[in-house]
Motif scaffolding. Structure first.
Motif, PDB file in Angstrom:
ATOM      1  N   ALA A   1      60.181  41.484  30.517  1.00  0.00           N
ATOM      2  CA  ALA A   1      59.233  42.354  29.828  1.00  0.00           C
ATOM      3  C   ALA A   1      57.848  42.223  30.439  1.00  0.00           C
ATOM      4  N   ARG A   2      57.479  41.028  30.865  1.00  0.00           N
ATOM      5  CA  ARG A   2      56.146  40.793  31.405  1.00  0.00           C
ATOM      6  C   ARG A   2      56.105  41.105  32.905  1.00  0.00           C
ATOM      7  N   THR A   3      57.170  40.812  33.635  1.00  0.00           N
ATOM      8  CA  THR A   3      57.223  41.021  35.077  1.00  0.00           C
ATOM      9  C   THR A   3      58.509  41.771  35.412  1.00  0.00           C
ATOM     10  N   PRO A   4      58.535  43.070  35.171  1.00  0.00           N
ATOM     11  CA  PRO A   4      59.784  43.805  35.349  1.00  0.00           C
ATOM     12  C   PRO A   4      60.288  43.840  36.782  1.00  0.00           C
ATOM     13  N   ARG A   5      59.409  43.653  37.760  1.00  0.00           N
ATOM     14  CA  ARG A   5      59.869  43.720  39.147  1.00  0.00           C
ATOM     15  C   ARG A   5      60.803  42.564  39.468  1.00  0.00           C
ATOM     16  N   GLY A   6      60.486  41.373  39.024  1.00  0.00           N
ATOM     17  CA  GLY A   6      61.370  40.235  39.191  1.00  0.00           C
ATOM     18  C   GLY A   6      61.849  39.979  40.600  1.00  0.00           C
ATOM     19  N   GLN A   7      61.149  40.468  41.596  1.00  0.00           N
ATOM     20  CA  GLN A   7      61.532  40.298  42.991  1.00  0.00           C
ATOM     21  C   GLN A   7      60.520  39.388  43.681  1.00  0.00           C
ATOM     22  N   PRO A   8      60.916  38.737  44.766  1.00  0.00           N
ATOM     23  CA  PRO A   8      59.945  37.949  45.512  1.00  0.00           C
ATOM     24  C   PRO A   8      58.779  38.823  45.979  1.00  0.00           C
ATOM     25  N   GLY A   9      57.631  38.259  46.065  1.00  0.00           N
ATOM     26  CA  GLY A   9      56.447  38.974  46.534  1.00  0.00           C
ATOM     27  C   GLY A   9      55.215  38.548  45.768  1.00  0.00           C
ATOM     28  N   MET A  10      54.155  39.292  45.961  1.00  0.00           N
ATOM     29  CA  MET A  10      52.910  38.964  45.286  1.00  0.00           C
ATOM     30  C   MET A  10      53.024  39.293  43.807  1.00  0.00           C
ATOM     31  N   ASP A  11      52.628  38.368  42.978  1.00  0.00           N
ATOM     32  CA  ASP A  11      52.610  38.600  41.537  1.00  0.00           C
ATOM     33  C   ASP A  11      51.266  39.182  41.123  1.00  0.00           C
ATOM     34  N   HIS A  12      50.179  38.490  41.496  1.00  0.00           N
ATOM     35  CA  HIS A  12      48.844  39.009  41.186  1.00  0.00           C
ATOM     36  C   HIS A  12      47.791  38.319  42.041  1.00  0.00           C
ATOM     37  N   VAL A  13      46.620  38.940  42.089  1.00  0.00           N
ATOM     38  CA  VAL A  13      45.442  38.348  42.713  1.00  0.00           C
ATOM     39  C   VAL A  13      44.418  38.124  41.612  1.00  0.00           C
ATOM     40  N   ALA A  14      43.536  37.158  41.815  1.00  0.00           N
ATOM     41  CA  ALA A  14      42.566  36.811  40.778  1.00  0.00           C
ATOM     42  C   ALA A  14      41.138  36.919  41.293  1.00  0.00           C
ATOM     43  N   TYR A  15      40.267  37.404  40.404  1.00  0.00           N
ATOM     44  CA  TYR A  15      38.844  37.546  40.678  1.00  0.00           C
ATOM     45  C   TYR A  15      38.065  36.757  39.637  1.00  0.00           C
ATOM     46  N   GLY A  16      37.057  36.012  40.089  1.00  0.00           N
ATOM     47  CA  GLY A  16      36.279  35.163  39.198  1.00  0.00           C
ATOM     48  C   GLY A  16      34.976  35.803  38.762  1.00  0.00           C
ATOM     49  N   TYR A  17      34.650  35.621  37.488  1.00  0.00           N
ATOM     50  CA  TYR A  17      33.380  36.080  36.915  1.00  0.00           C
ATOM     51  C   TYR A  17      32.517  34.876  36.572  1.00  0.00           C
ATOM     52  N   ARG A  18      31.215  35.093  36.481  1.00  0.00           N
ATOM     53  CA  ARG A  18      30.227  34.026  36.374  1.00  0.00           C
ATOM     54  C   ARG A  18      30.255  33.273  35.049  1.00  0.00           C
ATOM     55  N   SER A  19      30.675  33.931  33.972  1.00  0.00           N
ATOM     56  CA  SER A  19      30.622  33.313  32.648  1.00  0.00           C
ATOM     57  C   SER A  19      31.591  34.024  31.718  1.00  0.00           C
ATOM     58  N   LEU A  20      31.854  33.408  30.583  1.00  0.00           N
ATOM     59  CA  LEU A  20      32.697  34.040  29.577  1.00  0.00           C
ATOM     60  C   LEU A  20      32.042  35.324  29.081  1.00  0.00           C
ATOM     61  N   ARG A  21      30.752  35.287  28.878  1.00  0.00           N
ATOM     62  CA  ARG A  21      30.024  36.480  28.425  1.00  0.00           C
ATOM     63  C   ARG A  21      30.200  37.623  29.428  1.00  0.00           C
ATOM     64  N   GLU A  22      30.058  37.324  30.732  1.00  0.00           N
ATOM     65  CA  GLU A  22      30.215  38.364  31.738  1.00  0.00           C
ATOM     66  C   GLU A  22      31.651  38.899  31.770  1.00  0.00           C
ATOM     67  N   LEU A  23      32.630  38.006  31.651  1.00  0.00           N
ATOM     68  CA  LEU A  23      34.028  38.438  31.629  1.00  0.00           C
ATOM     69  C   LEU A  23      34.277  39.379  30.442  1.00  0.00           C
ATOM     70  N   LEU A  24      33.755  39.018  29.277  1.00  0.00           N
ATOM     71  CA  LEU A  24      33.959  39.849  28.093  1.00  0.00           C
ATOM     72  C   LEU A  24      33.138  41.136  28.153  1.00  0.00           C
ATOM     73  N   ASP A  25      31.984  41.098  28.802  1.00  0.00           N
ATOM     74  CA  ASP A  25      31.223  42.341  29.031  1.00  0.00           C
ATOM     75  C   ASP A  25      32.013  43.273  29.957  1.00  0.00           C
ATOM     76  N   LYS A  26      32.695  42.696  30.957  1.00  0.00           N
ATOM     77  CA  LYS A  26      33.550  43.496  31.844  1.00  0.00           C
ATOM     78  C   LYS A  26      34.699  44.109  31.038  1.00  0.00           C
ATOM     79  N   TYR A  27      35.271  43.329  30.133  1.00  0.00           N
ATOM     80  CA  TYR A  27      36.319  43.831  29.251  1.00  0.00           C
ATOM     81  C   TYR A  27      35.815  45.057  28.480  1.00  0.00           C
ATOM     82  N   LEU A  28      34.607  44.955  27.911  1.00  0.00           N
ATOM     83  CA  LEU A  28      34.042  46.079  27.153  1.00  0.00           C
ATOM     84  C   LEU A  28      33.777  47.281  28.058  1.00  0.00           C
ATOM     85  N   GLU A  29      33.274  47.010  29.263  1.00  0.00           N
ATOM     86  CA  GLU A  29      33.003  48.084  30.234  1.00  0.00           C
ATOM     87  C   GLU A  29      34.289  48.858  30.545  1.00  0.00           C
ATOM     88  N   LEU A  30      35.367  48.127  30.784  1.00  0.00           N
ATOM     89  CA  LEU A  30      36.638  48.768  31.107  1.00  0.00           C
ATOM     90  C   LEU A  30      37.269  49.418  29.887  1.00  0.00           C
TER      91      LEU A  30
END
Length: 193
Positions: A68-97
């Motif tokens: 259900a979470r990873t329907p592809r279930g095949q070898p390969g890239m699962d995800h890439v990650a990007y870092g934000y400066r603070s929890l506030r900035e991460l949650l502001d990005k959440y609101l922006e999106l």
């Protein structure tokens, strides 16, 4: 027009594999890496001061368990990650999106990071994260501790509730620390079967 919140760093990449040990050995050897944490399901490797740069998911164990979470279930890239400066900035990005109709499909407090997972129109997955610790030494200590061994995936959270807690005056520092009494994420439970 308001400025768009951009990530501070490119943090890590996660691969799905059936050749778990072979892949782990390869990344350690090729990057002069160090295994930060490993269990039968997941391994984290770093080659610098960061808590992890590469993670590997063992499909021999998780395939079928997390369709259900990873329907592809095949070898390969699962995800890439990007870092934000603070929890506030991460949650502001959440609101922006959220304001433009882009919502995360998974919100999880990993312990070393607080993370929001998104998927692009092709289904490519990305993690937007902020570090829970102010130093890599503290993050690494958490990864070597009993709380991470007990639950290396994390606990799910509601970003709107977390934002409300910040607005009510709760400190970022208190929200960034994952306490062990929180429930194990649903996906973690399925991977233990």
């Amino acid at each position: 027009m308001a400025s768009i919140i951009r990530p501070k760093t490119f943090a890590h990449v996660v691969y799905r594999t059936y050749r778990f040990q072979e892949m782990l050995d390869w990344y350690v050897k090729v990057f002069g890496g160090k295994i930060q944490y490993q269990n039968p399901v997941i391994a984290f490797v770093t080659y610098d001061e960061e808590h992890h740069r590469v993670a590997l998911l063992n499909l021999a164990i998780v395939k079928g368990e997390s369709q259900a979470r990873t329907p592809r279930g095949q070898p390969g890239m699962d995800h890439v990650a990007y870092g934000y400066r603070s929890l506030r900035e991460l949650l502001d990005k959440y609101l922006e999106l959220k304001a433009i109709g882009v919502l995360p499909y998974w919100c999880i407090h990993h312990g070393i990071t607080v993370s929001l997972y998104y998927a692009d129109p092709d289904g490519n997955q990305m993690e937007f994260q902020t570090d829970s610790y102010t130093s890599n030494e503290d993050a690494n200590a958490f990864m070597y501790g009993p709380g991470f061994a007990e639950n290396p995936i994390g606990v799910e959270f509601d970003p709107d509730e977390m934002l409300e807690r910040l607005r009510r005056g709760e400190s970022e520092a208190s929200l960034l620390l994952r306490t062990q009494h929180l429930p194990v994420s649903e996906i973690r439970g399925s991977m233990q079967s």
